[in-house]
Design a protein around this motif. Structure first.
Motif, short mmCIF file in Angstrom:
data_model
loop_
_atom_site.label_atom_id
_atom_site.label_comp_id
_atom_site.label_asym_id
_atom_site.label_seq_id
_atom_site.Cartn_x
_atom_site.Cartn_y
_atom_site.Cartn_z
N ALA A 198 5.93 50.59 11.98
CA ALA A 198 5.72 49.87 13.25
C ALA A 198 4.35 50.18 13.84
CB ALA A 198 6.82 50.25 14.23
N HIS A 235 1.36 47.98 13.58
CA HIS A 235 1.29 46.76 14.36
C HIS A 235 0.93 47.00 15.81
CE1 HIS A 235 2.98 44.24 11.18
NE2 HIS A 235 3.51 45.39 10.80
N ARG A 236 1.25 48.16 16.31
CA ARG A 236 0.96 48.44 17.72
C ARG A 236 0.94 49.94 17.94
NH1 ARG A 236 6.09 45.74 20.34
NH2 ARG A 236 5.97 44.46 18.48
N ASP A 287 9.24 52.11 22.55
CA ASP A 287 9.26 51.67 21.15
C ASP A 287 9.97 52.70 20.28
OD1 ASP A 287 7.82 49.36 21.74
OD2 ASP A 287 5.92 50.45 21.64
N ARG A 296 8.22 32.45 12.61
CA ARG A 296 7.22 33.42 13.06
C ARG A 296 6.51 34.09 11.88
NH1 ARG A 296 10.01 37.51 16.77
NH2 ARG A 296 7.87 38.29 16.87
N MET A 344 5.42 40.63 9.64
CA MET A 344 6.20 40.88 10.84
C MET A 344 7.45 41.74 10.57
SD MET A 344 7.91 38.11 13.30
CE MET A 344 9.04 37.87 11.98
N ASP A 376 7.62 45.39 11.57
CA ASP A 376 7.65 45.83 12.97
C ASP A 376 9.09 45.94 13.45
OD1 ASP A 376 7.22 46.47 15.53
OD2 ASP A 376 6.20 44.61 16.10
N THR A 415 10.24 47.32 15.90
CA THR A 415 10.49 47.33 17.34
C THR A 415 10.68 45.91 17.86
OG1 THR A 415 8.13 47.29 17.76
CG2 THR A 415 9.18 49.44 17.71
N ASP A 416 10.43 44.91 17.03
CA ASP A 416 10.59 43.51 17.44
C ASP A 416 12.09 43.17 17.56
OD1 ASP A 416 9.04 40.67 17.33
OD2 ASP A 416 11.10 40.54 16.55
N ASP A 422 13.84 40.41 17.36
CA ASP A 422 14.40 39.53 16.33
C ASP A 422 14.60 40.28 15.02
OD1 ASP A 422 14.69 37.37 17.89
OD2 ASP A 422 12.86 36.33 17.25
N ARG A 426 14.95 43.43 14.68
CA ARG A 426 16.04 44.39 14.85
C ARG A 426 17.40 43.71 14.78
NH1 ARG A 426 16.29 48.86 18.27
NH2 ARG A 426 17.24 47.48 19.79
#
Lengths: 414, 490
Positions: free
Chosen positions: A357, A360-361, A367, B112, B119, B122, B124-125, B127, B129
């Motif tokens: 993760a 990405h950020r 988070d 997306r 994507m 990630d 923490t997103d 969708d 998750r």
């Protein structure tokens, strides 16, 4: 004595096998029964077909071939001088029972162990025969775990490895003095010699399969062993040390810990009270730390108290972190995998997620919270974009803040 | 039944499409439609996914009222939709979830992904998750199906064995798991009946049929008695972890598992059974004591083994607290019990004579027994000695070990097999063990010889022979003692 019914024998011989901790059916070669004559498959992941109220999984038909024994190990319910009810299966009965259970999808396979009757070799022959009937006469392709007898002829042990997915030899007790005291008929050198021989056989067979596609498999799920915890005076540091030596020297898949549980007809040299179940749990956690978190055995021992025992109220990883607070806090946006794995509350999955993760950020505390089970436990040991624990990491009462709440003591606990 | 693609025209936002799936687990159909929609650049908020049999949403109803349009057909040269392997493998599983929103979620993610191909990393997103959650619960459901399906054997019309199971999955996983059961039970005739559809395998082909009811499945199998007895026996009542069991085997599965009927009784009985196990030993955890006097006091109340029922008294050892030699016999006899001292009867007299002859000073030794109580049966007025069992010796070992820990002798002389067992924890053959020292854990030297009472039972030549043997053993012990004590005496 009147002939015992199959049901009675099963009761006695399953009851006698329940002190074995292992019930794993994973990590073996993939096989299935398509194109064969029989049944069975193993697809890598083990399956727990039921759970008993003791929280343990029931994956295999775990029984003893017989609970008659010529040995006199004090911690064992089946020792010669114990007056438990005795019974004995024939190899054919074991095979039939396994198949009947397997066809109904109750089990993944068989875990066969035995007391020693007549001689080690005779017993081993009978166990191998049960496995042979399953594999050769019924083309059984499920899982077989054989507990081999260190005193038996190495050729018989090799036979066992050819039929079984996993074989195991118990080291029984973590210390040599414990073994001589509680298992006077057993010999540490002989046990470790047999484990070493099995390791060589496994390596040799793997090597042969690289060259010849049809070379026979030998115990594709490797070998494991079991230690009894709480029957002798060995500390957790002793046990962890012994386990890591076993992993290193013999390439074992698993070292199982079995908390000594009071057995009926216990010998007087044993403690009668069970050690806290948590102790076994803490030992497994320390085992995990060594296998999946990159802790050296010495580092796990650093988490023990003055007597060499792991604290019972908190897990060994937290104990280590509290002892080495200088290493923390760890920056979740920069720290390497090894350091993230040392943060209490972060497991291998969470660490992997954090690393993915943060590409990405830049991670905020929120988070991290989304990626872990409990942020409260993690918080004092990390920094994030919007989070700094400041004095939290150094608080004297941090341990009590993080330790799980004590349960009310049972008023009438025995 | 085949899938229907419907579309409605929304007044200002362009066309709104409704896609009806032919089956709730038809991932391949969704993939084809979704691919085309992405290529035509239809954003997620303009597509509704309707499950077969489901009422669908608002747009489906308006679709039914006549505003039907074919799905757009992508241009040949439009950019193909792209998805990572990770997305596809997760999506294939997540599509089996019973959540009606799942196809919309998958389409939103696919949409997306076109602009952000990485994507899926990630976590923490929200969708991503959610999709992982769906995948996880479907995998769990499948895993539980592999684990908890229980076949019952019946005979089919042709007289062949047929195995039938009833299972209630949470999600649309039945068809996806057909392969697992086929590979495992390849040569068996079996059927798995579920409210979401059934599978039938005859050893060659897989057949599917519509939803079934529990009453369609057989209600018993004789082998279940064996299985239940196995389940009850393998359970260790000394360790009760009901929470751990429930988290892996939630109650909702219990009704279809024959063994689960036993659980309440097993839990209720567990505490009682463990108490029994401990009580069967009738011992309480004792503290180690550090003086012989305390030990003697505590031993007086010992009722650890059935010998205590003979009503005799505990005869503890006697002698110096730091004696270099400890002499261990079997158990007190009639005379010893009356006198309350070890080795005062006929055997004791014989021992005294032999010790004197060998030059060993009994008063400087600590003399005791492996078993502290006299075990006998009454014959008329006489109390006849009974040999203690191995278990009784082992039980009494606690006392002997306590004495050893206090006295810390350099040399131990075990008289007879019972004494040897008390010290070694295993039965040894006297013949094999005597004549040479055995090193004990705490560095003491153990010498094993016959019990003097044995000599008393012999006559003539045999007695002379054994007496000589006994004397020579004692002489060796004396020689060893000399080497240990000479240093200290000077």
């Amino acid at each position: 004595m009147a002939q015992k019914s199959l049901l009675e024998k099963l009761e006695i011989l399953a009851d006698a096998a329940k002190y074995d901790a292992s019930c794993a059916s994973s990590g073996t070669a993939k096989k299935n029964s398509l194109g064969g004559k029989g049944i069975g498959s193993t697809e890598g992941m083990g399956i727990c077909h039921a759970y008993a109220p003791d929280g343990r999984c029931i994956s295999l038909l775990k029984i003893l071939l017989t609970n008659h024994c010529i040995f006199d190990c004090h911690y064992c319910i089946n020792r010669k001088s114990s007056n438990v009810r005795r019974a004995r299966f024939t190899p054919q009965e074991v095979a039939d029972l396994t198949l009947n259970f397997y066809r109904r999808n109750y089990i993944e396979g068989l875990f066969l162990s035995s007391g020693i009757i007549k001689s080690s070799n005779f017993t081993m022959e009978q166990m191998v025969e049960a496995a042979r009937i399953l594999r050769e006469e019924h083309d059984f392709r499920g899982y077989i775990h054989l507990k081999t007898i260190p005193e038996a002829d190495p050729e018989l042990v090799r036979q066992a490895g050819l039929y079984a997915d996993r074989i195991s030899i118990n080291v029984e007790l973590p210390t040599t003095s414990g073994l001589t005291r509680l298992a006077p008929d057993k010999d540490e050198r002989q046990i470790e010699g047999a484990i070493a021989k099995t390791k060589d056989d496994i390596i040799e067979a793997k090597d042969a399969r690289k060259r010849f596609r049809h070379a026979p498999r030998f115990a594709p799920a490797g070998q494991s062993t079991q230690m009894i915890v709480g029957a002798d005076r060995a500390s957790d540091a002793d046990i962890v040390g012994k386990a890591s030596r076993l992993y290193d020297s013999f390439g074992l898949r698993r070292v199982y810990y079995s908390a000594f549980s009071p057995i009926p007809d216990a010998s007087a040299v044993l403690p009668l009270q069970r050690p806290p179940l948590l102790r076994e749990h803490r030992l497994y956690q320390s085992d995990w730390l060594m296998r999946f978190y990159g802790y050296a055995p010495g580092e796990v021992c650093e988490a023990t108290d003055a007597d060499g025992n792991l604290p019972l109220d908190i897990d060994p990883k937290l104990a280590w972190a509290l002892k080495f607070r200088g290493t923390f806090p760890v920056d979740v946006n920069r720290a390497g995998k090894e350091m993230l794995l040392r943060v209490p509350g972060l497991g291998p999955t969470a660490v992997q997620r954090i690393i993915a993760a943060r590409r990405h950020r830049t991670l905020r505390l929120d988070d991290v919270a989304r990626l872990t089970q409990s942020i409260a436990k993690v918080r004092p040991f990390i920094t994030a974009l919007d989070w700094r624990p400041t004095t939290l990491t150094d608080r004297a009462d941090l341990r009590s803040l993080l330790a799980p709440k004590q349960e009310q003591l049972e008023l009438f606990a025995s | 039944m085949s899938g229907q693609a419907l579309s409605t025209r929304a007044p200002s936002m362009g066309a709104h499409y409704a896609v009806q799936l032919p089956a709730p687990d038809d991932f391949a159909f969704w993939r084809d439609q979704a691919r085309a929609l992405v290529q035509c650049e239809v954003p997620p908020d303009r597509v509704s996914w309707i499950e077969s049999g489901g009422t669908g949403d608002l747009f489906a109803q308006s679709g039914a009222s006549g505003l039907v349009k074919r799905l757009p057909v992508p241009d040949r040269d439009s950019r193909p939709a792209r998805a990572s392997k990770r997305f596809l493998s997760l999506a294939r599983n997540a599509a089996l979830h019973s959540d009606p929103e799942r196809f919309a979620l998958l389409y939103r993610l696919l949409w997306r992904l076109q602009s952000n191909p990485r994507m899926m990393e990630d976590k923490t997103d929200p969708d991503v998750r959610r999709m992982e959650e769906l995948d996880k619960s479907v995998r769990r459901d499948s895993h539980k199906m592999h684990a908890f399906v229980r076949f019952r054997q019946v005979e089919d019309a042709a007289g062949d064995e047929h195995y039938v199971a009833w299972f209630e999955p949470d999600h649309h996983i039945v068809r996806a798991n057909a392969g697992f059961f086929m590979r495992r039970f390849a040569n068996m005739n079996w059927s798995i009946l579920t409210p979401r559809g059934c599978l039938h395998w005859d050893g060659e082909t897989m057949r599917e049929s519509g939803p079934a009811q529990r009453s369609d499945a057989p209600d018993g199998d004789p082998v279940e008695e064996l299985w239940k007895s196995y389940y009850a026996s393998i359970f260790n009542p000394a360790r009760l972890k009901v929470g751990a069991m429930l988290s892996e085997m939630p109650k909702k599965y219990w009704k279809n598992m024959p063994e689960a009927a036993l659980i309440p009784d097993l839990i209720a009985g567990a505490q009682a059974r463990e108490a029994n196990m401990v009580a069967a030993g009738t011992r309480e955890a004792r503290e180690r004591l550090d003086s012989l006097a305390e030990l003697a006091e505590a031993a007086r109340n010992c009722r650890d083994c059935p010998i205590a029922d003979c009503g005799t008294r505990a005869v503890m050892g006697e002698g110096a607290q730091s004696a270099p030699l400890m002499i261990v016999g079997e158990q007190p006899g009639d005379h010893e019990d009356l006198a309350g001292r070890p080795f005062v009867g006929p055997a004791g007299q014989l021992l005294d004579a032999a010790l004197t002859q060998a030059g060993i000073d009994r008063s400087a030794a600590y003399v005791t027994n492996a078993v502290k109580h006299f075990k006998f049966v009454q014959r008329g007025k006489r109390r006849i000695h009974q040999t203690p069992t191995a278990k009784e010796i082992d039980t009494c070992r606690w006392w002997l070990e306590s004495e050893l820990a206090i006295v810390k002798p350099r040399v131990i002389l075990a008289l007879g097999a019972s004494a040897a067992r008390g010290l070694l924890g295993k039965t040894v053959s006297l013949k094999a063990a005597r004549g040479a020292p055995i090193m004990l854990e705490d560095k003491a030297e153990l010498w094993v010889t016959a019990h003097p009472a044995y000599l008393l039972r012999l006559d003539g030549e045999a007695r002379e022979e054994q007496a000589a043997f006994f004397s020579s053993d004692l002489a060796k012990v004396q020689a060893r003692l000399d080497t240990f004590t000479s240093g200290t005496q000077v």
